[in-house]
Design an enzyme around this catalytic site. Structure first.
Site, PDB file in Angstrom:
ATOM      1  CD  GLU A 126     -18.082   4.412 -13.548  1.00 58.04           C
ATOM      2  OE1 GLU A 126     -17.329   5.274 -14.801  1.00 58.04           O
ATOM      3  OE2 GLU A 126     -18.236   4.428 -12.834  1.00 58.04           O
ATOM      4  CG  ASP A 132     -21.820   1.575 -13.525  1.00 56.49           C
ATOM      5  OD1 ASP A 132     -22.340   2.263 -14.515  1.00 56.49           O
ATOM      6  OD2 ASP A 132     -21.586   1.318 -12.947  1.00 56.49           O
ATOM      7  CB  ILE A 133     -17.553  -1.224 -13.572  1.00 57.91           C
ATOM      8  CG1 ILE A 133     -16.574  -1.814 -14.885  1.00 57.91           C
ATOM      9  CG2 ILE A 133     -15.767  -2.113 -12.807  1.00 57.91           C
ATOM     10  CD1 ILE A 133     -15.472  -1.444 -15.961  1.00 57.91           C
ATOM     11  CG  ASN A 192      -9.896   6.094 -13.307  1.00 56.24           C
ATOM     12  OD1 ASN A 192      -8.534   5.544 -13.665  1.00 56.24           O
ATOM     13  ND2 ASN A 192     -10.819   6.487 -13.551  1.00 56.24           N
TER      14      ASN A 192
END
Lengths: 668, 126
Positions: free
Chosen positions: A585, A542-543, A550
């Site tokens: 993500e 997971d980023i 965003n």
């Protein structure tokens, strides 16, 4: 069975051994077939029998009684050698030409033959596998390329032209992009279709990989794959011009280093033996081979080439010259290729593209008939008996066959019946010459599939009139055939579209990574047998703080970050690992066959590489980090969801402990 | 068929069929060496066949006689050697039916016919 392969198969255009070749293949899959059965099968094909006997006798030491029957050949050479020769002949002689302009069929087979013989020799000398098994794997390892070139002649030809220097791996990638399936997958599916054993298929499918991902797979597959990995670059050495010898030699050295039990000198010795056999077999099959110097010398040349990139011509003495195959064989192959292309180019067949085969045991009859037919513009080929007639007909694919009835070996009626048994023979117009002008006999000829007959003694104007009638039918046949080809091309185009559509369904549009659907399909395959011992690990990714990217920089920047991270992940995996974007993500890496310690190392490598990779776009100029969770499949997991949940839990721990770190699932 | 005239045809002996010879000579326009090659092949290939016929007749081997006579019949017919072709047809028939009575003199006759047909063909060629 691979669904995309089924579509290829539906085009009805895939290469396959001809009738007898296929029979031999199937017969010898059965372990307790008898030498007698094999001999009988081979004998049903006179062309094959002739070539096999010729080969058997050329391999004999002087003074030994000549081998006259297939049975003797089987005894003298051994069952597996005879089977290999037979299968090789069958495939090589059926696919010597094709519509794919940029595909060099002769070179393809020459290299396949080199690879087959090298693989066979390695197997024999190192006792790693049965020589015959290695031979078949070597011969058929790249059959998928031939298949794609046959099914998609136009686009595949364009691809070859544009990518003349690509490596085998690069070609496989391009093929997948363009055709939705690569040549290794096609080859494996074809081998399955031909009922070759599973280890052979696995070896051919996985030859590009360093290690076989599937744990607990048959050890034979691994051995055959190791042999193939040596045979590939060695065959390229055999095929290369002296100035291009360095890259394949280097590849050969590299794979040899991966074989702890195999000394380089021993490999050289094996290659030297194989080179001599290759030339003998090449002659027999009418394939162009070249003389190959001792591998040690070639390696020396490669070394010099590497130090001086452009070697002076004088520094490369008599190391290599192109030895030609029997010129007649090569010439006839070239001619038939040209004839085939001519046939496709023009809308209507003209007289001088029309080939007539004259089969008669009397040379005077052949000469007179030939002269009459040539005078009015036909191309003429001749055969002096029934066996030769069949061999010539199958090799040159004439439009019209004029055959005498009474001939030694095989009579005209038998020739006719045998021709009608083959696919190309069914399209020929067959005219039987009969000396016995009696209705019962004539009926026999028609029953065997003759189109017409002419009584002897031959009246030339009558014969010409009959042949001309045949010509009209051949022209019609050709038109129908061309329409078929067009239809098959359209079908093949549709198959590509279908495959692309299917691929779109499992591909994430933004990152081009496989999507969630694909990940689940792959996991389902791993879990298809819940009790299986097959290993599997997954890495959940997971980023970190992606929402901030965003919100702070805009969605276009967010997209760039997703793309860059995807590429970084994809570039740092093992060949058997697959990274998929689950959504947002979130990513997952599925590692079939992998163990926990090595997967944890990979996970750490991914984390470190992403963290060190600076992403620059518009106002964004920084690194992002990922949180990672690793989990291994254990017995208690009955469903892939259990495994995903475990990785998710570990991933959550990473987030919880401060992000940018790897956590291994500790157990429920 | 062309209307070309060939001087050799006016002096053609009985044993050769003028129409067949003319059709072979007509092919000479597109295939100049044809006639010469055919005559050479005929002169070289026929004696062994006659020899085989003679042996078969002596040993009363019907099948061997039929086979050898069949082969020579085709060549002779193609070369316009009509009497020789007729004799071969008769011998082939005898071989097929097994009626070998008096075949030896027939074979002798075929040999003589071959000699005269051969000589006549060589003359045209010459």
């Amino acid at each position: 069975m691979n669904p995309t392969f089924d579509e290829l198969k539906l085009t009805g255009n895939l290469p396959s051994p001809s009738g007898v070749g296929l029979q031999i293949l199937q017969l010898t899959q059965n372990e307790d077939f008898s030498a007698e059965q094999l001999a009988q099968t081979i004998q049903s094909d006179p062309a094959l029998t002739g070539r096999l006997l010729k080969m058997s006798n050329s391999a004999q030491v002087g003074g030994v009684k000549e081998i006259a029957t297939v049975g003797e050949a089987v005894v003298r050479l051994g069952v597996s050698a005879v089977r290999n020769v037979a299968l090789g002949f069958s495939l090589v002689s059926s696919y010597r030409t094709g519509r794919c302009n940029n595909f060099d069929f002769n070179r393809f087979w020459s290299e396949a033959l080199a690879r087959a013989i090298i693989a066979q020799t390695i197997a024999r000398e190192t006792r790693m596998a049965q020589p015959a098994e290695a031979y078949i794997c070597g011969l058929l390892a790249t059959i998928g390329k031939l298949a794609l070139a046959t099914v998609h002649p136009q686009p595949y030809g364009e691809m070859i032209l544009a990518q003349s220097t690509a490596t085998d791996d690069q070609i496989a990638t391009l093929e997948s992009e363009r055709f939705g399936i690569n040549h290794r997958e096609v080859a494996a599916a074809m081998l399955q279709d031909w009922r070759l054993p599973e280890p052979h298929r696995e070896a051919v499918a996985s030859v590009g990989q360093r290690s076989v991902p599937k744990v607990g797979g048959p050890p034979l597959a691994a051995k055959l794959r190791r042999i193939l990995r040596l045979a590939f670059p060695a065959a390229q050495v055999f095929m290369a011009q002296l100035k291009d010898i360095a890259p394949p030699i280097e590849r050969l050295h590299a794979v040899c280093r991966e074989e702890p039990g195999l000394e380089l000198d021993e490999l050289y010795r094996i290659c030297d033996i194989a080179a001599r056999e290759w030339q003998d077999w090449g002659k027999l099959l009418g394939l162009t081979t070249q003389r190959v110097s001792a591998l040690k010398e070639l390696a020396e040349v490669a070394k010099q080439n590497a130090s001086a990139p452009v070697p002076p011509a004088a520094a490369t003495p008599a190391a290599k010259t192109v030895a030609s195959a029997p010129t007649s064989a090569r010439k006839s192959t070239d001619q038939s290729i040209e004839a085939t292309f001519e046939r496709w180019k023009n809308e209507e067949l003209t007289r001088n593209q029309m080939t007539v085969l004259i089969a008669d045991d009397d040379p005077i009859t052949r000469r007179v008939l030939g002269s009459h037919l040539k005078k009015v513009g036909f191309q003429v080929i001749e055969a002096k008996d029934g066996k030769e007639a069949l061999a010539q007909a199958l090799e040159h694919n004439p439009h019209i066959v004029v055959t005498d009835w009474q001939m030694p070996e095989l009579d005209g009626v038998a020739v006719c019946a045998r021709l009608r048994d083959t696919e190309i023979g069914r399209k020929m117009y067959v005219l039987v010459l009969t000396g016995i002008d009696d209705e019962a006999h004539v009926i026999k000829a028609f029953e065997a599939g003759a189109d017409d007959y002419v009584s002897k003694p031959i009246n030339p104007p009558v014969l010409l009139a009959r042949v001309t009638a045949g010509e009209r039918l051949a022209r019609l046949q050709d038109r129908v055939e061309r329409d078929h080809v067009r239809m098959r091309d359209q079908l093949a185009q549709m198959a590509i579209l279908n495959r692309k559509l299917r691929q779109t369904a499992v591909t994430d549009a933004l990152t081009n990574l496989p999507n969630r659907r694909f990940a689940i399909k792959l996991l389902e395959e791993v879990f298809v047998n819940p009790a299986s011992e097959d290993r599997c690990c997954v890495i959940g990714i997971d980023i970190d703080f992606f929402k901030k990217v965003n919100d702070g920089f805009g969605h276009d920047v967010g997209d760039i970050v997703l793309k860059e991270v995807s590429q970084t992940l994809a570039r740092n995996l093992r060949a058997s690992d697959r990274v998929c974007r689950l959504g947002g993500e979130e990513f997952v890496v599925i590692c079939p066959g992998a163990d926990l310690p090595s997967t944890t190392q990979i996970a750490e490598r991914l984390r470190a590489t992403v963290a060190a990779h600076k992403i620059q776009f518009k106002t964004f100029d920084q690194c992002v980090t990922i949180s990672v969770g690793v989990a291994e499949r254990v017995h208690s997991m009955r469903h892939y969801d259990d495994l995903l949940k475990a990785a998710d839990e570990a991933l959550y721990t990473s987030k919880h402990n401060g992000r940018n770190r790897v956590t291994v699932f500790a157990g429920a | 068929m062309s209307d070309k005239e060939y001087p050799a045809l006016s002096t053609l002996p009985e044993c050769l069929d003028a129409e067949v010879i003319k059709s072979l000579l007509d092919l000479g326009d597109s295939d100049p060496t044809l006639f010469k090659e055919l005559v050479e092949t005929f002169l070289a290939d026929s004696p062994p066949r006659l020899e085989a016929m003679s042996l078969a007749a002596k040993a009363a081997q019907a099948e061997a006689l039929e086979r050898a006579a069949h082969g020579l019949k085709s060549s002779a017919g193609n070369m316009g050697a009509r009497i020789l072709a007729e004799l071969c047809k008769e011998l082939e028939q005898r071989g097929r039916t097994g009626n070998l009575e008096g075949v030896e003199p027939l074979v002798m006759k075929a040999m003589r016919e071959f000699e005269s047909a051969g000589a006549a063909l060589r003359k045209i060629d010459g």
